[in-house]
Motif scaffolding. Structure first.
Motif, PDB file in Angstrom:
ATOM      1  N   GLY A 188      -2.589 -10.422   5.017  1.00  0.00           N
ATOM      2  CA  GLY A 188      -3.039  -9.172   5.611  1.00  0.00           C
ATOM      3  C   GLY A 188      -3.177  -8.040   4.610  1.00  0.00           C
ATOM      4  O   GLY A 188      -3.669  -8.234   3.488  1.00  0.00           O
ATOM      5  N   PRO A 189      -2.724  -6.829   4.975  1.00  0.00           N
ATOM      6  CA  PRO A 189      -2.896  -5.652   4.107  1.00  0.00           C
ATOM      7  C   PRO A 189      -2.227  -5.761   2.742  1.00  0.00           C
ATOM      8  O   PRO A 189      -2.539  -4.971   1.851  1.00  0.00           O
ATOM      9  N   LYS A 190      -1.324  -6.720   2.558  1.00  0.00           N
ATOM     10  CA  LYS A 190      -0.711  -6.876   1.239  1.00  0.00           C
ATOM     11  C   LYS A 190      -1.750  -7.249   0.182  1.00  0.00           C
ATOM     12  O   LYS A 190      -1.525  -7.041  -1.007  1.00  0.00           O
ATOM     13  N   ASN A 191      -2.873  -7.803   0.626  1.00  0.00           N
ATOM     14  CA  ASN A 191      -3.921  -8.176  -0.327  1.00  0.00           C
ATOM     15  C   ASN A 191      -4.581  -6.960  -0.961  1.00  0.00           C
ATOM     16  O   ASN A 191      -5.178  -7.074  -2.032  1.00  0.00           O
ATOM     17  N   TRP A 192      -4.532  -5.822  -0.296  1.00  0.00           N
ATOM     18  CA  TRP A 192      -5.148  -4.621  -0.861  1.00  0.00           C
ATOM     19  C   TRP A 192      -4.134  -3.481  -1.000  1.00  0.00           C
ATOM     20  O   TRP A 192      -4.488  -2.320  -1.049  1.00  0.00           O
ATOM     21  N   GLY A 193      -2.866  -3.832  -1.100  1.00  0.00           N
ATOM     22  CA  GLY A 193      -1.839  -2.826  -1.326  1.00  0.00           C
ATOM     23  C   GLY A 193      -1.821  -2.361  -2.774  1.00  0.00           C
ATOM     24  O   GLY A 193      -2.379  -2.994  -3.670  1.00  0.00           O
ATOM     25  N   SER A 194      -1.158  -1.232  -3.016  1.00  0.00           N
ATOM     26  CA  SER A 194      -1.112  -0.660  -4.369  1.00  0.00           C
ATOM     27  C   SER A 194       0.102  -1.121  -5.160  1.00  0.00           C
ATOM     28  O   SER A 194       0.150  -0.921  -6.379  1.00  0.00           O
ATOM     29  N   ALA A 195       1.107  -1.717  -4.493  1.00  0.00           N
ATOM     30  CA  ALA A 195       2.320  -2.203  -5.166  1.00  0.00           C
ATOM     31  C   ALA A 195       2.939  -1.091  -6.011  1.00  0.00           C
ATOM     32  O   ALA A 195       3.296  -0.046  -5.488  1.00  0.00           O
ATOM     33  N   PHE A 196       3.014  -1.293  -7.335  1.00  0.00           N
ATOM     34  CA  PHE A 196       3.659  -0.305  -8.204  1.00  0.00           C
ATOM     35  C   PHE A 196       2.693   0.767  -8.704  1.00  0.00           C
ATOM     36  O   PHE A 196       3.100   1.678  -9.433  1.00  0.00           O
ATOM     37  N   LEU A 197       1.406   0.688  -8.337  1.00  0.00           N
ATOM     38  CA  LEU A 197       0.478   1.765  -8.667  1.00  0.00           C
ATOM     39  C   LEU A 197       0.641   2.901  -7.656  1.00  0.00           C
ATOM     40  O   LEU A 197       1.253   2.715  -6.604  1.00  0.00           O
ATOM     41  N   PRO A 198       0.114   4.090  -7.930  1.00  0.00           N
ATOM     42  CA  PRO A 198       0.210   5.193  -6.958  1.00  0.00           C
ATOM     43  C   PRO A 198      -0.349   4.782  -5.598  1.00  0.00           C
ATOM     44  O   PRO A 198      -1.344   4.058  -5.513  1.00  0.00           O
ATOM     45  N   THR A 199       0.293   5.257  -4.551  1.00  0.00           N
ATOM     46  CA  THR A 199      -0.074   4.799  -3.210  1.00  0.00           C
ATOM     47  C   THR A 199      -1.487   5.200  -2.810  1.00  0.00           C
ATOM     48  O   THR A 199      -2.094   4.545  -1.956  1.00  0.00           O
ATOM     49  N   HIS A 200      -2.035   6.262  -3.417  1.00  0.00           N
ATOM     50  CA  HIS A 200      -3.386   6.668  -3.023  1.00  0.00           C
ATOM     51  C   HIS A 200      -4.447   5.682  -3.506  1.00  0.00           C
ATOM     52  O   HIS A 200      -5.612   5.797  -3.126  1.00  0.00           O
ATOM     53  N   THR A 201      -4.059   4.706  -4.335  1.00  0.00           N
ATOM     54  CA  THR A 201      -5.030   3.713  -4.799  1.00  0.00           C
ATOM     55  C   THR A 201      -5.115   2.506  -3.872  1.00  0.00           C
ATOM     56  O   THR A 201      -5.934   1.615  -4.108  1.00  0.00           O
ATOM     57  N   GLN A 202      -4.289   2.444  -2.843  1.00  0.00           N
ATOM     58  CA  GLN A 202      -4.344   1.305  -1.932  1.00  0.00           C
ATOM     59  C   GLN A 202      -5.609   1.366  -1.083  1.00  0.00           C
ATOM     60  O   GLN A 202      -6.231   2.416  -0.924  1.00  0.00           O
ATOM     61  N   GLY A 203      -6.001   0.219  -0.538  1.00  0.00           N
ATOM     62  CA  GLY A 203      -7.221   0.159   0.252  1.00  0.00           C
ATOM     63  C   GLY A 203      -7.068   0.828   1.607  1.00  0.00           C
ATOM     64  O   GLY A 203      -6.017   0.727   2.250  1.00  0.00           O
ATOM     65  N   THR A 204      -8.110   1.526   2.033  1.00  0.00           N
ATOM     66  CA  THR A 204      -8.167   2.113   3.371  1.00  0.00           C
ATOM     67  C   THR A 204      -8.939   1.159   4.270  1.00  0.00           C
ATOM     68  O   THR A 204     -10.105   0.861   4.011  1.00  0.00           O
ATOM     69  N   THR A 205      -8.279   0.663   5.305  1.00  0.00           N
ATOM     70  CA  THR A 205      -8.898  -0.325   6.183  1.00  0.00           C
ATOM     71  C   THR A 205      -9.810   0.358   7.191  1.00  0.00           C
ATOM     72  O   THR A 205      -9.409   1.314   7.855  1.00  0.00           O
ATOM     73  N   ILE A 206     -11.036  -0.136   7.293  1.00  0.00           N
ATOM     74  CA  ILE A 206     -12.023   0.422   8.213  1.00  0.00           C
ATOM     75  C   ILE A 206     -12.533  -0.689   9.126  1.00  0.00           C
ATOM     76  O   ILE A 206     -12.914  -1.761   8.659  1.00  0.00           O
ATOM     77  N   PHE A 207     -12.529  -0.416  10.430  1.00  0.00           N
ATOM     78  CA  PHE A 207     -13.058  -1.354  11.425  1.00  0.00           C
ATOM     79  C   PHE A 207     -14.309  -0.722  12.038  1.00  0.00           C
ATOM     80  O   PHE A 207     -14.217   0.023  13.021  1.00  0.00           O
ATOM     81  N   PRO A 208     -15.489  -0.978  11.474  1.00  0.00           N
ATOM     82  CA  PRO A 208     -16.713  -0.290  11.933  1.00  0.00           C
ATOM     83  C   PRO A 208     -17.034  -0.519  13.401  1.00  0.00           C
ATOM     84  O   PRO A 208     -17.671   0.324  14.038  1.00  0.00           O
ATOM     85  N   GLN A 209     -16.603  -1.650  13.962  1.00  0.00           N
ATOM     86  CA  GLN A 209     -16.980  -1.982  15.326  1.00  0.00           C
ATOM     87  C   GLN A 209     -16.102  -1.286  16.365  1.00  0.00           C
ATOM     88  O   GLN A 209     -16.374  -1.368  17.560  1.00  0.00           O
ATOM     89  N   ARG A 210     -15.055  -0.587  15.946  1.00  0.00           N
ATOM     90  CA  ARG A 210     -14.143   0.051  16.882  1.00  0.00           C
ATOM     91  C   ARG A 210     -14.537   1.504  17.142  1.00  0.00           C
ATOM     92  O   ARG A 210     -15.216   2.128  16.333  1.00  0.00           O
ATOM     93  N   ALA A 211     -14.063   2.013  18.276  1.00  0.00           N
ATOM     94  CA  ALA A 211     -14.313   3.421  18.592  1.00  0.00           C
ATOM     95  C   ALA A 211     -13.643   4.327  17.568  1.00  0.00           C
ATOM     96  O   ALA A 211     -14.167   5.384  17.211  1.00  0.00           O
ATOM     97  N   ASN A 212     -12.459   3.931  17.089  1.00  0.00           N
ATOM     98  CA  ASN A 212     -11.760   4.651  16.023  1.00  0.00           C
ATOM     99  C   ASN A 212     -11.693   3.732  14.805  1.00  0.00           C
ATOM    100  O   ASN A 212     -10.750   2.945  14.662  1.00  0.00           O
ATOM    101  N   PRO A 213     -12.687   3.792  13.919  1.00  0.00           N
ATOM    102  CA  PRO A 213     -12.764   2.847  12.793  1.00  0.00           C
ATOM    103  C   PRO A 213     -11.548   2.870  11.874  1.00  0.00           C
ATOM    104  O   PRO A 213     -11.206   1.854  11.283  1.00  0.00           O
TER     105      PRO A 213
END
Length: 292
Positions: A188-213
């Motif tokens: 899951g999200p661990k694949n795009w986590g930032s680990a020991f890098l700054p947290t702002h570099t982690q991936g932001t998950t977007i679900f385009p098909q949802r009302a709240n992406p």
């Protein structure tokens, strides 16, 4: 010092240049950071990195990784020379690909019939055939693909790109993830986590098909008004800064604060960026959205 040297070149020459440059690149938009480094042997052309990870996709052996030894040993008892983790009922005999291969392009790349249309552009594709995994376990193999290591605790490739190149837009994340609508791949999200890098570099998950992406982007409670929401963000920012001033040597605090500030900016910028209603008809058609 060369009066014509860019700020990047100056920092790189200093004793802490590498650290300072990495920090500045992560903080500043690329468009305002000056000319590319003169150390590059060619002008950089890449503006973005797109990685498609398709868990459970067709085997490379059946697409573009022709193995003449498999053809030679087809049907013989398999022997890897070392222990190999196997699923279900163990390892069967060697088996060649059931598909025919032929050469394509000026490079003569061997590709199977199931991906034959790619032969038209094969000279523009780079194939990497020396990536080897030591485990057949899905979760470990997915970690290896996403982070370069088969164990957790390391940043995703997108986090490294975000950390090294920064962002062209301070109001939008530099690393976004568009997961399969049917669910996440292993880890899951661990694949795009930032680990020991700054947290702002982690991936932001977007679900385009949802009302709240983007989950939790906007408050859901009826009693939260735009005014009270803004006041709440200001209060949290002030408290965070007070906490940070008493701990100036902890870089995690600044990174977390920047993540919160980006989240606040996203409430405005992401709403506009994800609104496709103003896109022209030909753009909708390009992405198969004309009947959506």
């Amino acid at each position: 010092m060369n009066p014509m040297a860019s700020r990047r070149d100056f920092l790189k020459q200093g004793s802490i240049g590498g650290l300072a440059l990495a920090s500045m690149l992560a903080r500043e938009p690329l468009l305002g950071s000056g000319a590319p480094s003169s150390d590059l042997h060619h002008p950089p052309r890449a503006k973005r990195v797109i990685q498609l990870f398709m868990a459970g996709a067709a085997s490379h052996l059946d697409m573009f990784d022709f193995k003449p030894e498999l053809v030679k040993r087809h049907g013989e008892k398999s022997d890897f020379g070392e222990h190999v983790e196997a699923f279900q009922n163990g390892l069967g005999p060697w088996m060649k690909s059931p598909f025919d291969f032929k050469r394509h392009g000026a490079c003569g790349k061997l590709m199977s019939e199931i991906v034959e249309p790619l032969g038209e552009v094969v000279d523009d594709i780079s194939f990497i055939h020396n990536v080897v995994g030591k485990s057949g376990v899905h979760s470990q193999a997915t970690y290896l693909q996403a982070t370069g290591f088969q164990f957790p605790g390391f940043p995703g490739a997108g986090s490294w790109v975000s950390y090294g190149l920064g962002s062209e837009n301070e109001d939008l994340p530099s690393f976004v993830v568009l997961p399969d609508h049917r669910g996440f791949a292993s880890n899951g999200p661990k694949n795009w986590g930032s680990a020991f890098l700054p947290t702002h570099t982690q991936g932001t998950t977007i679900f385009p098909q949802r009302a709240n992406p983007i989950e939790d982007l906007h408050p859901q409670a009826d009693y939260v008004t735009d005014e009270s929401h803004g006041e709440g963000i200001d209060l949290v920012n002030r408290l965070n800064r007070m906490h940070q001033r008493s701990r100036p040597m902890d870089p995690r605090l600044d990174s977390r604060i920047r993540s919160y500030e980006l989240a606040a900016k996203l409430q405005l910028s992401a709403t506009r960026a994800l609104d496709l209603s103003d896109e022209p008809a030909y753009v909708h058609k390009m992405y198969g959205l004309e009947n959506a």
